[in-house]
Design an enzyme around this catalytic site. Structure first.
Site, short mmCIF file in Angstrom:
data_model
loop_
_atom_site.label_atom_id
_atom_site.label_comp_id
_atom_site.label_asym_id
_atom_site.label_seq_id
_atom_site.Cartn_x
_atom_site.Cartn_y
_atom_site.Cartn_z
N LYS A 32 42.76 8.94 -36.21
CA LYS A 32 42.07 7.66 -36.37
C LYS A 32 42.43 7.05 -37.72
CE LYS A 32 37.59 7.21 -37.49
NZ LYS A 32 37.46 6.16 -38.54
N ASP A 59 40.68 1.95 -35.84
CA ASP A 59 39.24 1.72 -35.83
C ASP A 59 38.89 0.63 -36.85
OD1 ASP A 59 36.54 2.02 -35.30
OD2 ASP A 59 36.30 3.73 -36.67
N LYS A 61 36.87 -2.11 -35.96
CA LYS A 61 35.57 -2.68 -35.59
C LYS A 61 35.57 -4.20 -35.76
CE LYS A 61 33.00 1.53 -36.84
NZ LYS A 61 34.11 2.32 -37.43
N HIS A 63 35.00 -8.00 -35.62
CA HIS A 63 33.77 -8.75 -35.37
C HIS A 63 33.92 -10.11 -36.04
CE1 HIS A 63 29.05 -8.62 -35.40
NE2 HIS A 63 29.52 -9.75 -34.91
N ASP A 64 34.32 -11.12 -35.25
CA ASP A 64 34.60 -12.45 -35.78
C ASP A 64 34.52 -13.43 -34.62
OD1 ASP A 64 35.50 -14.59 -37.41
OD2 ASP A 64 36.87 -13.28 -38.51
N ILE A 65 34.91 -14.67 -34.84
CA ILE A 65 34.92 -15.62 -33.74
C ILE A 65 35.97 -15.18 -32.71
CG2 ILE A 65 34.12 -17.49 -35.24
CD1 ILE A 65 37.00 -18.56 -35.24
N PRO A 66 35.80 -15.56 -31.45
CA PRO A 66 36.68 -15.06 -30.39
C PRO A 66 38.16 -15.26 -30.66
CG PRO A 66 34.78 -16.11 -29.41
CD PRO A 66 34.67 -16.36 -30.88
N THR A 115 26.82 5.39 -35.76
CA THR A 115 26.14 6.68 -35.85
C THR A 115 25.39 6.85 -37.17
OG1 THR A 115 28.22 7.67 -36.58
CG2 THR A 115 27.67 7.89 -34.25
N ARG A 178 29.90 17.41 -35.51
CA ARG A 178 29.76 18.48 -36.50
C ARG A 178 29.75 19.83 -35.79
NH1 ARG A 178 30.68 14.63 -39.09
NH2 ARG A 178 29.63 13.83 -40.96
N GLN A 187 25.66 10.49 -41.60
CA GLN A 187 25.44 10.31 -40.16
C GLN A 187 23.99 10.61 -39.82
OE1 GLN A 187 27.79 9.03 -38.53
NE2 GLN A 187 29.76 9.73 -39.27
N ARG A 208 35.06 14.63 -41.87
CA ARG A 208 34.90 15.54 -43.00
C ARG A 208 34.85 17.03 -42.66
NH1 ARG A 208 30.68 11.34 -45.64
NH2 ARG A 208 30.40 11.02 -43.39
#
Length: 231
Positions: A32, A59, A61, A63-66, A115, A178, A187, A208
């Site tokens: 990742k 990864d 994530k 998140h904005d306008i289309p 998480t 974990r 977490q 980790r």
């Protein structure tokens, strides 16, 4: 099973990330790349991992306008990553735009509830009481599926519930993994690898417990052994 356990390369440089990859060795097939590493190394780290034969979970994530998310999704697909994340909280139009831009060439995953958030933390975000975090994850997962995404990212605590909601074909990727007795750090909703797979996860993400271990290769092998107990 080794290609279902994804190691999070939360490193501050490409050099450190690839050094860690070398220490873990060929047993790990899937990595990742998150915000910190992508910000410092950019697409170069993805090319380097793919040249070594690894799959990549990007990864970001989104998140904005289309329109912005669609453009970023198309560019990520060109990099040849296996998975890319978008925030399900970006809404139906954003999710549909991302799915349209992906065109099936990248597995688009909707992030449901981080998480690091428990009911109290999520309630502070939404401005209302949250009696059941799983219900919120379920609602967001359904919206992501209806928008055409390949699957979701959720806590392993919600994996069984979301598997029932999404059916057998959806990808369910669970971070916050974990070994029994490990520190949970920042977490909140964590599970072991075996528990996650028993509850319907298709992939798990571990950071980790492997990357912070004195022997990352041995730590990865322990996670895989635990995961096999759940399949």
């Amino acid at each position: 099973m080794n290609d279902r356990v994804i190691v999070a390369l939360d490193a501050s440089s490409m050099g450190l990330a690839l050094h860690l990859v070398d220490r873990i060795g060929p047993q790990c097939r899937f990595y990742k790349v998150g915000l910190e590493l992508y910000t410092t190394a950019g697409p170069g780290v993805i090319h380097a991992l793919r040249e070594r034969g690894h799959e990549v979970f990007l990864d970001l994530k989104l998140h904005d306008i289309p329109n912005q998310v669609a453009g970023a999704t198309a560019r990520a697909a060109e990099l040849g990553v296996t998975f890319l994340t978008v925030h399900a909280m970006g809404g139906r139009d954003m999710l549909a735009a991302a799915a349209g831009a992906a065109k099936g060439s990248v597995g688009l995953l909707g992030v449901t509830v981080l998480t690091s958030l428990d009911a109290e933390g999520l309630g502070a975000v939404f401005g209302r009481g949250i009696p059941d975090v799983g219900r919120e994850a379920d609602r967001l997962a359904a919206m992501a599926s209806e928008a055409g995404l390949a699957g979701v990212v959720c806590s392993a605590a919600e994996a069984a519930r979301l598997r029932a909601r999404l059916g057998p074909r959806a990808a369910i990727v669970t971070p916050g993994i974990r070994l029994a007795g490990d520190a949970v750090h920042d977490q909140r909703r964590v599970r072991t690898a075996g528990q996650a797979f028993r509850d319907g996860a298709t992939h798990i993400v571990v950071g980790r417990p492997v990357t912070g271990a004195s022997d990352p290769a041995a730590a990865f092998a322990r996670i895989v052994a635990d995961a096999r107990g759940g399949r």
